[in-house]
Write an enzyme that holds these catalytic residues in place. Sequence first.
Site, PDB file in Angstrom:
ATOM      1  N   ALA A   1       1.142  -1.447  -0.132  1.00  0.00           N
ATOM      2  CA  ALA A   1       0.072   0.130   0.221  1.00  0.00           C
ATOM      3  C   ALA A   1       1.252   1.401  -0.286  1.00  0.00           C
ATOM      4  O   ALA A   1      -0.061   2.778  -0.423  1.00  0.00           O
ATOM      5  CB  ALA A   1      -1.140   0.100   1.390  1.00  0.00           C
TER       6      ALA A   1
ATOM      7  N   CYS B   1       3.925  -1.102 -12.195  1.00  0.00           N
ATOM      8  CA  CYS B   1       4.771   0.071 -14.078  1.00  0.00           C
ATOM      9  C   CYS B   1       5.661  -0.605 -14.216  1.00  0.00           C
ATOM     10  O   CYS B   1       6.092   0.222 -14.531  1.00  0.00           O
ATOM     11  CB  CYS B   1       4.773   1.021 -12.907  1.00  0.00           C
TER      12      CYS B   1
END
Length: 434
Positions: free
Chosen positions: A251, A369
């Site tokens: 997170a 990503c």
Amino acid sequence: MFLLAESELRQDDLSALIDRYLTAHPMERRDRALLTELVYGILRQRGYLDWQIDHFSKVKKIHPAIRNILRLGLYQLLFLNKIPPSAAVNTSVELAKEEEGIAASRLVNGLLRNILRQKDHLPAPDPKGDPVVFISVATSHPDWMVRRWLARWGREKTFQFCQSNNEVPTTTLRTNVLKIRREELVKRLEAEGATVALSTLSPHTLFVRGISVSSLPSYREGLFYVQDEGAQLISDLVDPKPGESLLDFCAAPGGKTTHLAELAGGRAHVTATDIHADRLHLIRENLSRLQTPGIEIETLAQATATERRYDRILIDAPCSALGILRRIPEGKWRKKPSIIPDYAKEQRQILEQALKHLKVGGRLIYATCSTEPEENEEQTAAFEAAHPELKREDPRESLPEGARKYVDERNHFTTRFNSDKMDQFFAVRWIRIA
């Protein structure tokens, strides 16, 4: 003067290094902006700058500090118009004299003035020659990255992608819809001096320029979060519902955690944890500013205790981050090929651990990503093959209408080569059917 050593870049985040330097050496806003532009710009163009330095230098091995000074001076000569060439050269010469003495200053003076005289006719690699050499130099990327992408995408797409990595990304904001509507936020930002444009993809996204957003009262009030639109769409893929229990497994720093809670109207129970416990404080800092309800921050051991089960689990996995090099240009020079298999191994371990805590009928969302198949397509295919209890879902209906084009025929969400100037993201969503 702010001169980065290679060891510093390997050990710390670039933005953190700059912030720490500016805290110790306060500057006026214009000087802060120039320093940031120089640091990021030199790192974006480092390969090209070094190629020119090596071409013109008569010294085979240049001291690292002097090479940094040469990069600094040369970047100003070739890429900036706001600094007079004489000032760029003279400042570099003085820096070299302070750092290594008179001989180094003469080297810097002679090399920079020689390049300045030939500025309009500088040497360049042959566009028709070795594509690895040409693209590496022309776009300032390491050979190993270019070689990888050429094998997969070909010359044209690789060149296009590398060029895009050198673009300065737009500052993108996500409206904190639990505090303010986007239209009202636009008015606040414009009143605070920002130039604002609306996204055509997401109803919560806007773009700003002309101001440092962290200095704004609206920032301190938690009315928005700075986040690329591609990253925002990952939370849309999760599609959280009020009353559900969610786990954000990786997170920190909390951007997607708070977005998940916002999308559920503050009425879901979101557990935020991270595999690196020392990063949990970043989530707390953002949560303190945004004041997003329904979020609990726990250690990994607490969040994955034997009895814990969740309706939705997001794994925003640690990865090579080769899809966000325009935001972390230091990554081009810090990363090595070995990181890709290393991250792939870690990602699989995280996937296996997370699946143990997913309810039947629950959704597991995996995102990176990265641009690399070992971390994306190959990773998800292998994991899926090992777990027939998982079924890959078509996530289009969870996305804003304009973003549905980024889901392919295999139900991969990917913003690679996107036309909306987003970072490069990949994601898959599964439902546990048994």
